[in-house]
Design a protein around this motif. Structure first.
Motif, PDB file in Angstrom:
ATOM      1  N   ARG A   1       0.813  -1.221   0.000  1.00 57.97           N
ATOM      2  CA  ARG A   1       0.000   0.000   0.000  1.00 57.97           C
ATOM      3  C   ARG A   1       0.845   1.270   0.000  1.00 57.97           C
ATOM      4  NH1 ARG A   1      -3.903   2.864   4.464  1.00 57.97           N
ATOM      5  NH2 ARG A   1      -5.294   3.901   2.988  1.00 57.97           N
ATOM      6  N   ASP A   2       2.025   1.235   0.599  1.00 61.33           N
ATOM      7  CA  ASP A   2       2.865   2.438   0.642  1.00 61.33           C
ATOM      8  C   ASP A   2       3.195   2.937  -0.755  1.00 61.33           C
ATOM      9  OD1 ASP A   2       6.108   1.230   0.478  1.00 61.33           O
ATOM     10  OD2 ASP A   2       4.428  -0.117   0.885  1.00 61.33           O
ATOM     11  N   ARG A   3       3.345   2.025  -1.718  1.00 61.39           N
ATOM     12  CA  ARG A   3       3.620   2.428  -3.096  1.00 61.39           C
ATOM     13  C   ARG A   3       2.450   3.232  -3.670  1.00 61.39           C
ATOM     14  NH1 ARG A   3       6.942   0.841  -7.310  1.00 61.39           N
ATOM     15  NH2 ARG A   3       7.962  -0.721  -5.992  1.00 61.39           N
ATOM     16  N   PHE A   4       1.220   2.908  -3.255  1.00 61.98           N
ATOM     17  CA  PHE A   4       0.036   3.535  -3.844  1.00 61.98           C
ATOM     18  C   PHE A   4      -0.289   4.897  -3.212  1.00 61.98           C
ATOM     19  CE2 PHE A   4      -0.114  -0.879  -4.867  1.00 61.98           C
ATOM     20  CZ  PHE A   4      -0.529  -0.882  -6.192  1.00 61.98           C
ATOM     21  N   LEU A   5       0.386   5.223  -2.127  1.00 62.23           N
ATOM     22  CA  LEU A   5       0.230   6.564  -1.565  1.00 62.23           C
ATOM     23  C   LEU A   5       1.096   7.582  -2.295  1.00 62.23           C
ATOM     24  CD1 LEU A   5       0.102   5.943   2.297  1.00 62.23           C
ATOM     25  CD2 LEU A   5      -1.780   6.127   0.667  1.00 62.23           C
ATOM     26  N   GLY A   6       2.036   7.117  -3.115  1.00 62.49           N
ATOM     27  CA  GLY A   6       2.908   8.034  -3.831  1.00 62.49           C
ATOM     28  C   GLY A   6       3.924   8.674  -2.900  1.00 62.49           C
TER      29      GLY A   6
ATOM     30  N   PRO B   1       0.159  19.191   2.728  1.00 65.52           N
ATOM     31  CA  PRO B   1       0.845  17.997   2.221  1.00 65.52           C
ATOM     32  C   PRO B   1       1.901  17.502   3.209  1.00 65.52           C
ATOM     33  CG  PRO B   1       1.658  19.973   1.108  1.00 65.52           C
ATOM     34  CD  PRO B   1       0.524  20.411   1.985  1.00 65.52           C
ATOM     35  N   VAL B   2       1.947  16.208   3.401  1.00 62.48           N
ATOM     36  CA  VAL B   2       2.971  15.556   4.224  1.00 62.48           C
ATOM     37  C   VAL B   2       3.748  14.637   3.293  1.00 62.48           C
ATOM     38  CG1 VAL B   2       3.399  14.009   6.160  1.00 62.48           C
ATOM     39  CG2 VAL B   2       1.543  15.672   6.286  1.00 62.48           C
ATOM     40  N   ARG B   3       5.048  14.873   3.186  1.00 66.80           N
ATOM     41  CA  ARG B   3       5.848  14.195   2.164  1.00 66.80           C
ATOM     42  C   ARG B   3       6.655  13.037   2.742  1.00 66.80           C
ATOM     43  NH1 ARG B   3       5.105  17.560  -1.961  1.00 66.80           N
ATOM     44  NH2 ARG B   3       4.611  19.726  -1.429  1.00 66.80           N
ATOM     45  N   ARG B   4       6.742  11.991   1.934  1.00 66.92           N
ATOM     46  CA  ARG B   4       7.537  10.824   2.331  1.00 66.92           C
ATOM     47  C   ARG B   4       8.977  11.231   2.626  1.00 66.92           C
ATOM     48  NH1 ARG B   4       7.776   5.105   0.213  1.00 66.92           N
ATOM     49  NH2 ARG B   4       5.941   5.592  -1.028  1.00 66.92           N
ATOM     50  N   ALA B   5       9.518  12.128   1.800  1.00 66.06           N
ATOM     51  CA  ALA B   5      10.924  12.516   1.935  1.00 66.06           C
ATOM     52  C   ALA B   5      11.213  13.239   3.238  1.00 66.06           C
ATOM     53  CB  ALA B   5      11.330  13.398   0.750  1.00 66.06           C
TER      54      ALA B   5
ATOM     55  N   ASP C   1       8.325   5.623   9.877  1.00 63.88           N
ATOM     56  CA  ASP C   1       7.124   6.402  10.185  1.00 63.88           C
ATOM     57  C   ASP C   1       6.194   6.461   8.973  1.00 63.88           C
ATOM     58  OD1 ASP C   1       7.992   6.849  12.758  1.00 63.88           O
ATOM     59  OD2 ASP C   1       8.797   8.855  12.336  1.00 63.88           O
ATOM     60  N   TRP C   2       6.785   6.611   7.787  1.00 65.28           N
ATOM     61  CA  TRP C   2       5.956   6.632   6.569  1.00 65.28           C
ATOM     62  C   TRP C   2       5.252   5.280   6.374  1.00 65.28           C
ATOM     63  CZ3 TRP C   2       3.976  10.058   3.290  1.00 65.28           C
ATOM     64  CH2 TRP C   2       3.426   9.594   2.089  1.00 65.28           C
ATOM     65  N   LEU C   3       5.976   4.210   6.587  1.00 63.33           N
ATOM     66  CA  LEU C   3       5.364   2.881   6.459  1.00 63.33           C
ATOM     67  C   LEU C   3       4.255   2.693   7.491  1.00 63.33           C
ATOM     68  CD1 LEU C   3       8.508   0.639   5.813  1.00 63.33           C
ATOM     69  CD2 LEU C   3       6.708   1.221   4.179  1.00 63.33           C
ATOM     70  N   ALA C   4       4.477   3.177   8.699  1.00 58.44           N
ATOM     71  CA  ALA C   4       3.443   3.061   9.731  1.00 58.44           C
ATOM     72  C   ALA C   4       2.187   3.821   9.303  1.00 58.44           C
ATOM     73  CB  ALA C   4       3.965   3.598  11.057  1.00 58.44           C
ATOM     74  N   LEU C   5       2.367   4.990   8.696  1.00 56.95           N
ATOM     75  CA  LEU C   5       1.225   5.752   8.182  1.00 56.95           C
ATOM     76  C   LEU C   5       0.515   4.970   7.074  1.00 56.95           C
ATOM     77  CD1 LEU C   5       1.121   9.512   7.277  1.00 56.95           C
ATOM     78  CD2 LEU C   5       0.567   7.838   5.523  1.00 56.95           C
ATOM     79  N   ALA C   6       1.297   4.425   6.153  1.00 55.64           N
ATOM     80  CA  ALA C   6       0.723   3.735   4.994  1.00 55.64           C
ATOM     81  C   ALA C   6      -0.091   2.510   5.396  1.00 55.64           C
ATOM     82  CB  ALA C   6       1.834   3.317   4.031  1.00 55.64           C
ATOM     83  N   TYR C   7       0.334   1.816   6.441  1.00 54.44           N
ATOM     84  CA  TYR C   7      -0.333   0.561   6.806  1.00 54.44           C
ATOM     85  C   TYR C   7      -1.272   0.709   8.002  1.00 54.44           C
ATOM     86  CZ  TYR C   7       2.501  -1.468   3.241  1.00 54.44           C
ATOM     87  OH  TYR C   7       3.055  -1.738   2.008  1.00 54.44           O
ATOM     88  N   THR C   8      -1.573   1.955   8.355  1.00 55.68           N
ATOM     89  CA  THR C   8      -2.657   2.202   9.300  1.00 55.68           C
ATOM     90  C   THR C   8      -3.973   2.068   8.548  1.00 55.68           C
ATOM     91  OG1 THR C   8      -1.285   3.725  10.568  1.00 55.68           O
ATOM     92  CG2 THR C   8      -3.656   3.883  10.887  1.00 55.68           C
ATOM     93  N   ASN C   9      -4.956   1.483   9.173  1.00 55.06           N
ATOM     94  CA  ASN C   9      -6.254   1.272   8.523  1.00 55.06           C
ATOM     95  C   ASN C   9      -7.042   2.589   8.524  1.00 55.06           C
ATOM     96  OD1 ASN C   9      -8.281  -0.180   7.224  1.00 55.06           O
ATOM     97  ND2 ASN C   9      -9.194  -0.904   9.129  1.00 55.06           N
ATOM     98  N   GLU C  10      -6.535   3.547   7.751  1.00 51.95           N
ATOM     99  CA  GLU C  10      -7.102   4.883   7.663  1.00 51.95           C
ATOM    100  C   GLU C  10      -7.178   5.304   6.204  1.00 51.95           C
ATOM    101  OE1 GLU C  10      -8.248   6.783  10.017  1.00 51.95           O
ATOM    102  OE2 GLU C  10      -7.492   5.863  11.867  1.00 51.95           O
ATOM    103  N   THR C  11      -8.054   6.292   5.929  1.00 53.65           N
ATOM    104  CA  THR C  11      -8.120   6.902   4.608  1.00 53.65           C
ATOM    105  C   THR C  11      -7.129   8.055   4.552  1.00 53.65           C
ATOM    106  OG1 THR C  11     -10.430   6.308   4.219  1.00 53.65           O
ATOM    107  CG2 THR C  11      -9.588   8.212   3.012  1.00 53.65           C
ATOM    108  N   TRP C  12      -6.344   8.097   3.467  1.00 53.47           N
ATOM    109  CA  TRP C  12      -5.394   9.190   3.274  1.00 53.47           C
ATOM    110  C   TRP C  12      -5.753   9.934   1.993  1.00 53.47           C
ATOM    111  CZ3 TRP C  12      -3.368   9.933   7.669  1.00 53.47           C
ATOM    112  CH2 TRP C  12      -2.990   8.864   8.496  1.00 53.47           C
TER     113      TRP C  12
END
Length: 376
Positions: A30-35, A51-55, A61-72
């Protein structure tokens, strides 16, 4: 694949708790699909987004955000989070819906191995990849209306190793070239069921789509195709909906003005329309109208005919309604709500929908019960 990402995917799959989709959830990154960025609400403002950027984040922390069961949220007012220079004002126009909801949609559609699926609304491409992981690339066709969103999704989907048929265009017309399909699912909400969908789903196949109207009422349709080209079914128990198909959004609403037209008393408390089922019923009665609240007044406006109504409390109890135009909007609401109340105030799942080549209507209880036509 990092150990952290794999662990978080497994945790997410366990949390969503779906036997049929567990492996797909575990495999699709899923992290790939968040861009490269997502939007977060700006300082509690509902119409501003930062905007909150991966970089700018720690990788874990970015992975934790991506795999939280939340809408982004990934796009606001047509601006992708990755392209935003700063705070953006507007409404979300694309997002990565939380995986639990995505899976509920797939389960409601009863998708399983051997199905051929048309997905309306590619979005980030995450649900498309889940479908490919379970069914295979050749079984999946997905359509996205927004070219920028579609290009971003294609990069993510192909980068993750999947190769479905991806189409840029208006999903309300479907994609006949790959039909007929056994399952059509819409990951956007629609006001009515497009007739093109009906022609592209085989007999015995199903159409599963969240429905949303201009007053904000929602219901979740699951229809089966018959041999005569019609479709019918009951609404599901889930009050599930996604962002609305852009061509099904309402027209601009004129300014709200109170006290125009004929005045009378009403005993129907307009606050009842804050109940989801009551709002759905009122919307069935006047699907062309839009609903707004301002202080103690409820407003209904029909842009097409110029009809309007406003309802406000009356001194001593009850309410006063003012109505103007060829359609007496509040009269129609009162009649529909009364019918619903007499039937025991059922949830939307107490209603059904029938769609033919010429018409479509919602019925209460059974196909012979009270019915309301949806707009053409």
């Amino acid at each position: 694949m990092t150990d952290t990402a794999a662990r978080l995917r497994l945790k997410l799959a366990d949390e969503v708790s779906s036997t049929g989709w567990h492996k797909a959830l575990q495999m699709v990154p899923r992290d790939r699909f968040l861009g490269d960025a997502v939007f977060l609400p700006h300082e509690g403002r509902g119409d501003q987004w930062t905007p909150v950027r991966r970089a700018d984040m720690d990788a874990d922390d970015w992975l934790a955000l991506a795999y939280t069961n939340e809408t982004w949220v990934t796009q606001v007012a047509g601006v992708l989070a990755s392209e935003a220079a700063g705070v953006v004002t507007g409404q979300p126009s694309s997002s990565s819906t939380y995986p639990g909801l995505v899976v509920r949609m797939l389960e409601a559609a009863e998708i399983a191995e051997g199905d051929k699926v048309l997905e309306i609304g590619t979005g980030t491409g995450y649900s498309t990849a889940l479908l490919c992981q379970r069914l295979g690339n050749d079984a999946v066709t997905s359509i996205e209306y927004d070219p920028a969103v579609a290009a971003r999704a294609q990069d993510a989907i192909t980068g993750a190793g999947y190769a479905p048929t991806l189409v840029v265009g208006d999903g309300l017309y479907g994609h006949a070239e790959n039909g007929p399909y056994s399952r059509l699912i819409a990951t956007c909400s629609v006001r009515t069921i497009p007739h093109a969908w009906m022609r592209q789903v085989r007999e015995g196949g199903t159409i599963t789509a969240p429905m949303w109207g201009w007053m904000g009422g929602v219901a979740f349709a699951h229809l089966a195709m018959a041999d005569d080209g019609a479709a019918s079914g009951r609404f599901l128990r889930d009050d599930l909906y996604f962002m609305t198909a852009r061509t099904h959004l309402p027209p601009p609403r004129p300014p709200l003005v109170r006290g125009i037209g004929e005045t009378r008393e009403t005993m129907l408390d307009p606050s009842l329309l804050q109940d989801d089922a009551a709002l759905w019923v009122a919307q069935l009665a006047i699907p062309q109208a839009q609903l707004s609240w301002a202080e103690d007044t409820t407003f209904l406006v029909d842009v097409g005919t110029g009809s309007r109504a406003d309802v406000h409390p009356k001194a001593g109890g009850g309410w006063t309604v003012c109505q103007h135009g060829p359609v007496r909007l509040w009269d129609e609401v009162e009649e529909a709500v009364k019918t619903w109340q007499e039937a025991g105030r059922p949830h939307q799942s107490g209603f059904g929908l029938t769609v033919t080549r010429e018409d479509q209507w919602v019925w209460l209880g059974d196909p012979g019960g009270p019915a309301w036509r949806l707009p053409a």
